[in-house]
Design an enzyme around this catalytic site. Structure first.
Site, PDB file in Angstrom:
ATOM      1  N   ARG A 171      -8.755   1.473   1.182  1.00  0.00           N
ATOM      2  CA  ARG A 171      -8.245   0.776   0.010  1.00  0.00           C
ATOM      3  C   ARG A 171      -9.153  -0.421  -0.284  1.00  0.00           C
ATOM      4  O   ARG A 171      -9.828  -0.937   0.612  1.00  0.00           O
ATOM      5  CB  ARG A 171      -6.820   0.265   0.253  1.00  0.00           C
ATOM      6  CG  ARG A 171      -5.795   1.342   0.598  1.00  0.00           C
ATOM      7  CD  ARG A 171      -4.441   0.692   0.858  1.00  0.00           C
ATOM      8  NE  ARG A 171      -3.397   1.668   1.130  1.00  0.00           N
ATOM      9  CZ  ARG A 171      -3.011   2.035   2.364  1.00  0.00           C
ATOM     10  NH1 ARG A 171      -3.590   1.493   3.414  1.00  0.00           N
ATOM     11  NH2 ARG A 171      -2.051   2.925   2.526  1.00  0.00           N
ATOM     12  N   LYS A 197      -1.848  -1.912   5.053  1.00  0.00           N
ATOM     13  CA  LYS A 197      -0.672  -2.498   4.418  1.00  0.00           C
ATOM     14  C   LYS A 197       0.298  -2.998   5.481  1.00  0.00           C
ATOM     15  O   LYS A 197       0.470  -2.383   6.528  1.00  0.00           O
ATOM     16  CB  LYS A 197       0.023  -1.453   3.534  1.00  0.00           C
ATOM     17  CG  LYS A 197      -0.679  -1.186   2.211  1.00  0.00           C
ATOM     18  CD  LYS A 197       0.158  -0.257   1.353  1.00  0.00           C
ATOM     19  CE  LYS A 197      -0.444  -0.078  -0.039  1.00  0.00           C
ATOM     20  NZ  LYS A 197       0.382   0.820  -0.880  1.00  0.00           N
ATOM     21  N   HIS A 271      -9.476   3.888  -6.171  1.00  0.00           N
ATOM     22  CA  HIS A 271      -8.476   4.838  -5.689  1.00  0.00           C
ATOM     23  C   HIS A 271      -8.899   6.281  -5.938  1.00  0.00           C
ATOM     24  O   HIS A 271      -8.526   7.183  -5.171  1.00  0.00           O
ATOM     25  CB  HIS A 271      -7.110   4.575  -6.334  1.00  0.00           C
ATOM     26  CG  HIS A 271      -5.997   5.290  -5.620  1.00  0.00           C
ATOM     27  ND1 HIS A 271      -5.621   4.978  -4.331  1.00  0.00           N
ATOM     28  CD2 HIS A 271      -5.210   6.322  -6.008  1.00  0.00           C
ATOM     29  CE1 HIS A 271      -4.634   5.786  -3.968  1.00  0.00           C
ATOM     30  NE2 HIS A 271      -4.375   6.605  -4.956  1.00  0.00           N
ATOM     31  N   ARG A 274     -10.881   7.066  -2.966  1.00  0.00           N
ATOM     32  CA  ARG A 274      -9.991   7.305  -1.821  1.00  0.00           C
ATOM     33  C   ARG A 274      -9.374   8.700  -1.912  1.00  0.00           C
ATOM     34  O   ARG A 274      -9.292   9.423  -0.918  1.00  0.00           O
ATOM     35  CB  ARG A 274      -8.910   6.225  -1.812  1.00  0.00           C
ATOM     36  CG  ARG A 274      -7.871   6.333  -0.711  1.00  0.00           C
ATOM     37  CD  ARG A 274      -7.012   5.072  -0.746  1.00  0.00           C
ATOM     38  NE  ARG A 274      -5.750   5.202  -0.050  1.00  0.00           N
ATOM     39  CZ  ARG A 274      -5.581   5.007   1.257  1.00  0.00           C
ATOM     40  NH1 ARG A 274      -6.612   4.718   2.006  1.00  0.00           N
ATOM     41  NH2 ARG A 274      -4.391   5.119   1.809  1.00  0.00           N
ATOM     42  N   HIS A 297      -1.339   6.000   5.951  1.00  0.00           N
ATOM     43  CA  HIS A 297      -0.057   6.307   5.325  1.00  0.00           C
ATOM     44  C   HIS A 297       1.067   6.239   6.363  1.00  0.00           C
ATOM     45  O   HIS A 297       0.912   6.743   7.478  1.00  0.00           O
ATOM     46  CB  HIS A 297      -0.067   7.714   4.716  1.00  0.00           C
ATOM     47  CG  HIS A 297      -0.905   7.834   3.493  1.00  0.00           C
ATOM     48  ND1 HIS A 297      -1.457   9.034   3.068  1.00  0.00           N
ATOM     49  CD2 HIS A 297      -1.309   6.904   2.582  1.00  0.00           C
ATOM     50  CE1 HIS A 297      -2.150   8.830   1.964  1.00  0.00           C
ATOM     51  NE2 HIS A 297      -2.071   7.563   1.648  1.00  0.00           N
ATOM     52  N   TYR A 306      -2.134  14.867  -1.378  1.00  0.00           N
ATOM     53  CA  TYR A 306      -3.572  15.049  -1.602  1.00  0.00           C
ATOM     54  C   TYR A 306      -4.051  16.446  -1.197  1.00  0.00           C
ATOM     55  O   TYR A 306      -5.223  16.781  -1.414  1.00  0.00           O
ATOM     56  CB  TYR A 306      -4.367  14.015  -0.797  1.00  0.00           C
ATOM     57  CG  TYR A 306      -4.212  12.611  -1.291  1.00  0.00           C
ATOM     58  CD1 TYR A 306      -4.849  12.185  -2.450  1.00  0.00           C
ATOM     59  CD2 TYR A 306      -3.429  11.692  -0.597  1.00  0.00           C
ATOM     60  CE1 TYR A 306      -4.703  10.883  -2.909  1.00  0.00           C
ATOM     61  CE2 TYR A 306      -3.285  10.384  -1.045  1.00  0.00           C
ATOM     62  CZ  TYR A 306      -3.922   9.987  -2.195  1.00  0.00           C
ATOM     63  OH  TYR A 306      -3.783   8.709  -2.647  1.00  0.00           O
TER      64      TYR A 306
END
Length: 324
Positions: A171, A197, A271, A274, A297, A306
């Site tokens: 990211r 995150k 993104h 990514r 994730h 994805y």
């Protein structure tokens, strides 16, 4: 209102300071470091939540702890309507309501109020674009990787940045947070330490081409310690000289995308790169659990979005069924 009035939590005092406080004016100099905000590990999250709550306080002209203590659900609904009328998108509304709900939940836990006035307020539905982001073709990705010059410091830096996006799937926020010490050897192998995150850390194997480009870039910089930023702003540097997330978007990804005609693609930006990394990894045989860890994730369902490997046969079958 509770029967017993508890002391005003420090986080509340800080939120009301300095421009909004009246009966708390003597505490206007307190910095934003209270218990409520301290629970968020990311500095970005702390700033964003504080700004969103202050937006509500300004809208309701709340200048005292007593006013905040008496907030009702109708006032929150009025704020939501105001946000809609101001053109705020569904995601923005949800974020602001979540921030306010978090503060009132904290105040309930501290027994400063008896009920959360945001709890029953419905939040707009946000369509998730995770997994819907288009991926680049192999030819487009290769052209993007080779777009920056390999004879200038900026070109070498940008080549390393693009490699980190396309080979490591980082990211933007993770990329700009990298320090030199995050590129390190562990048991004889080069690895990358990534701050994801929520402050979650993960260790990733470093792709050979990404490593080569980082080393070529660093070879042209003065020696610095492990806590020094990996990617530096080469002009108008501020603070520790770290390149900003906005610069990654506008001065690197979008700049070279414009040269290659990629900016016309929907949502083209970091993104998309990514998504390209995730899609290519899955298409080339990587298992979902590995890619989930690689991307950071928390849910494998996000990673599965994805996985487009089973879509091509369906399209091919439809094409074969027509044209006889």
């Amino acid at each position: 209102m509770p029967d017993r009035i508890h002391p005003v939590p420090s986080a509340l005092q800080e939120l009301l300071a300095p421009e909004q406080a009246s009966d708390l004016a003597d505490q206007a100099g307190i910095q934003m470091q209270g218990e409520w905000l301290a629970q968020f590990l990311s500095p970005h999250s702390r700033r964003a939540y504080a700004a969103d709550v202050r937006d509500f306080l300004r809208f309701r002209q709340i200048t005292s702890a007593a006013q905040l203590q008496s907030v009702q659900m109708g006032e929150v609904l009025a704020w939501r309507l105001h946000l809609q009328q101001q053109g705020a998108g569904a995601a923005t509304q949800r974020r602001k309501l979540s921030a306010l709900a978090s503060l009132f939940r904290y105040l309930c836990e501290r027994q400063w109020i008896t009920a959360n006035p945001v709890q029953a307020v419905r939040r707009p539905v946000v369509q998730s674009y995770e997994g819907q982001t288009p991926a680049l073709s192999e030819a487009e990705a290769k052209a993007l990787l080779e777009a920056p010059s390999d004879t200038t410091l900026k070109g070498l830096r940008d080549r390393a940045i693009l490699a980190m996006l396309l080979f490591q799937g980082l990211r933007r926020s993770e990329l700009v947070a990298l320090n030199r010490g995050d590129v390190h050897r562990d048991r004889g192998r080069w690895r990358l330490r990534v701050r994801g995150k929520g402050g979650r850390m993960r260790q990733l194997p470093l792709h050979k081409q990404a490593l080569e480009r980082i080393q070529a870039y660093l070879a042209h910089l003065p020696v610095a310690g492990p806590a020094s930023p990996l990617f530096l702003a080469l002009r108008n540097a501020r603070g520790d000289g770290r390149l900003s997330a906005q610069s990654i978007y506008s001065q690197v990804v979008r700049r070279y995308g414009a040269e290659l005609g990629l900016n016309d693609l929907p949502w083209f930006g970091p993104h998309v790169m990514r998504a390209t990394a995730a899609t290519q990894a899955l298409a080339q045989g990587a298992d979902l659990a590995t890619v989930q860890h690689w991307l950071g994730h928390t849910s494998i369902q996000t990673t599965r979005a994805y996985d487009r490997r089973d879509r091509a046969p369906q399209v091919a079958a439809l094409q074969l069924n027509y044209g006889d």
